[in-house]
Write an enzyme that holds these catalytic residues in place. Structure first.
Site, mmCIF file in Angstrom:
data_model
loop_
_atom_site.group_PDB
_atom_site.id
_atom_site.type_symbol
_atom_site.label_atom_id
_atom_site.label_comp_id
_atom_site.label_asym_id
_atom_site.label_seq_id
_atom_site.Cartn_x
_atom_site.Cartn_y
_atom_site.Cartn_z
ATOM 1 C CG ASP A 69 -5.230 -11.441 3.069
ATOM 2 O OD1 ASP A 69 -5.763 -10.371 3.658
ATOM 3 O OD2 ASP A 69 -3.875 -11.422 3.036
ATOM 4 C CE LYS A 70 -8.500 -4.162 1.471
ATOM 5 N NZ LYS A 70 -7.522 -3.249 2.008
ATOM 6 C CG HIS A 71 -2.841 -6.874 -2.115
ATOM 7 N ND1 HIS A 71 -1.852 -6.660 -1.245
ATOM 8 C CD2 HIS A 71 -2.883 -6.355 -3.340
ATOM 9 C CE1 HIS A 71 -1.064 -5.939 -1.844
ATOM 10 N NE2 HIS A 71 -1.421 -5.654 -3.128
ATOM 11 C CB SER A 72 -5.631 -2.176 -0.857
ATOM 12 O OG SER A 72 -5.734 -0.994 -1.444
ATOM 13 C CB THR B 181 -1.874 -2.662 6.853
ATOM 14 O OG1 THR B 181 -2.892 -2.114 5.816
ATOM 15 C CG2 THR B 181 -2.538 -3.295 7.933
ATOM 16 N NE ARG C 282 9.026 -4.546 -11.199
ATOM 17 C CZ ARG C 282 7.791 -4.612 -10.683
ATOM 18 N NH1 ARG C 282 7.803 -5.662 -9.308
ATOM 19 N NH2 ARG C 282 6.986 -3.934 -10.787
ATOM 20 C CB SER D 132 5.858 -7.721 -7.750
ATOM 21 O OG SER D 132 6.042 -7.380 -6.649
ATOM 22 C CE LYS E 166 5.138 -8.419 -2.714
ATOM 23 N NZ LYS E 166 5.852 -6.906 -3.032
ATOM 24 C CE LYS E 167 -1.639 -9.662 0.546
ATOM 25 N NZ LYS E 167 -2.498 -9.442 1.777
HETATM 26 N N1 URA Z 1 3.160 -3.789 -5.180
HETATM 27 C C1 URA Z 1 4.215 -4.714 -5.132
HETATM 28 O O1 URA Z 1 4.308 -5.540 -4.250
HETATM 29 N N2 URA Z 1 4.919 -4.794 -6.207
HETATM 30 C C2 URA Z 1 4.811 -4.064 -7.546
HETATM 31 O O2 URA Z 1 5.514 -4.185 -8.236
HETATM 32 C C3 URA Z 1 3.766 -2.881 -7.045
HETATM 33 C C4 URA Z 1 3.187 -2.541 -6.022
#
Ligand code: URA
Length: 434
Positions: free
Chosen positions: A80-83, A120, A168, A183, A187-188
């Site tokens: 996968d890719k994450h931005s 996205t 937060r 964070s 999730k990724k």
């Molecule tokens: N995106 C996230 O999922 N978490 C953060 O803390 C900042 C950007």
């Protein structure tokens, strides 16, 4: 309760904290046995004292494991890719199908617009019928069959992060590099990836505006993800101007369709190829990043990526004919207004965050979580930095649903574009962090 107190005291005093203590804390966040006060104290202590590298990894793994963690039995690498987010950043929509066409499985768990940046999922939902909220079995069966799906995180992906993120937000601790890292990655990594490439944006349209800050985030993410067992690299890429000439949900889908159907050398294609090359090499699907980038270009130029995109749209509920007739399906705004240069000169700077907010105010993003998105609105025909314009030349087009919104957007867009001296053009890719 007393265990959480001990964890907080150790964090405050710089003492040792075992992995099990982070696991109990993350479980407590998810099941609410950790109170808001304790979660707030944790966030503030982490921000002020910082976590060690081991603690950052332990927190990431604990938050990942606070909910479902997917696993895959596929005959191809899962990647996968994450931005980190930007304006006109539709790389995922071009790159994900290209990666699938290059032999990868891409179970992409994506996000929605955040602040001034687009998301996205919001873009894909501009396609009539496209469903991003698949359940786990639908998600797994589409990835097994088509090797590509782009979905929202289910309620049970990293629930500890959902709770901590909300806390937060109200305790002035969003900025902690350690907490941002845990964070994003919790999730990724819950998607069960073998390899990941991170697109860490830098510049006026990104969250990190300076190269130093972007580098620090990239290093933190890369070190933590690798220590957590996912082969990960990052590219720091430019966001001092929109990556494509259009901003907005349907308008960016249109940019992606043009790139898939009529591929030319553009910043979107070059950035996608560079990122794809890195992750294909990390996953063992190409010899090195250079040959991986060439494979991505071939997948786009041959039409294989377009076909993978069309299959994904159909599998996730969109029109069967989308690939052939995409113009017919995308919504269009009623009010289109051309903006003309007030003076002659070069397009010398974009205030990216302000430009992104102009799209949010048109209805293309959310100011509060419950806002409904208007998929048709946004901006098109933005010019690349360094373009020379005469007084009266077009510099952008606004797509609005109401006249008054177009008028407000015009002020915001004029305020975001500087016309003046010839600028230095920043590189598309600054550096790779592995
Ligand atoms: N995106 C996230 O999922 N978490 C953060 O803390 C900042 C950007």
């Amino acid at each position: 309760m007393s265990d959480t107190r001990a964890l907080l005291a150790a964090l405050r005093d710089g003492g040792d904290i075992a992995q099990a203590a982070f696991s109990e804390f993350a479980t407590g966040l998810a099941d609410h046995s950790v109170s808001d006060a304790q979660a707030g104290a944790f966030a503030m202590a982490a921000l002020l004292k910082g976590l060690t590298r081991e603690q950052r990894v332990a927190l990431t793994l604990a938050m990942r494991d606070s909910g479902d963690v997917l696993s895959w039995q596929l005959d191809r690498p899962v990647l996968d890719k994450h931005s980190t987010g930007g304006i006109g950043d539709c790389v995922s929509l071009l790159l994900a199908p290209a990666l699938a066409a290059c032999g990868a499985a891409v179970p992409m768990v994506s996000g929605r617009g955040l602040g001034h940046t687009g998301g996205t999922l919001d873009k894909l939902e501009a396609i009539p019928g496209f469903k991003t909220g698949l359940n786990e079995s639908e998600f797994k069966s589409i990835v097994a069959k088509s090797h590509l799906a782009i979905v929202s995180a289910s309620a049970n992906i990293a629930p500890a992060d959902k709770r901590l993120y909300a806390i937060r937000d109200v305790t002035a601790t969003v900025e902690s590099l350690d907490l941002i890292t845990a964070s994003i990655l919790s999730k990724k990594l819950a998607a069960g990836l073998g390899s990941l490439v991170l697109d860490v944006k830098t510049g006026s349209g990104a969250f990190m505006k300076t190269l130093d800050d972007s580098r620090a985030l990239a290093k933190s993410l890369v070190k933590t993800a690798n220590a957590a067992g996912c082969r990960t690299s990052a590219l720091i890429t430019d966001m001092s101007q929109p990556l494509v000439p259009s901003l907005g949900n349907a308008l960016e889908i249109a940019e992606v369709m043009r790139a898939l159907k009529d591929p030319r050398k553009t910043p979107l294609l070059d950035t996608s190829a560079a990122l794809g090359g890195v992750v294909l090499a990390d996953a063992g699907l190409s010899e090195n990043a250079q040959s991986g980038a060439e494979a991505i270009l071939t997948a786009v130029q041959s039409g294989a990526a377009a076909e993978a995109f069309g299959r994904m749209v159909h599998a996730q509920g969109g029109p069967v004919q989308f690939l052939e007739n995409w113009q017919r399906f995308l919504p269009e705004a009623n009010n289109i207004r051309e903006l003309r240069a007030p003076e002659a000169g070069y397009i010398s700077a974009y205030e990216g965050e302000r430009l992104g907010l102009a799209v949010v105010h048109l209805g293309g993003g959310r100011s509060v979580e419950t806002d409904k998105i208007d998929p048709a609105v946004g901006l098109t025909d933005l010019l690349p930095l360094g373009t020379y314009v005469n007084k009266g030349d077009p510099i952008a087009r606004i797509h609005a649903s109401r006249e008054d919104q177009a008028t407000q957007a015009a002020t915001e867009v004029f305020g975001s574009i500087t016309i003046g001296a010839k600028p230095e053009i920043p590189p598309l890719i600054y550096e790779r962090i592995s």
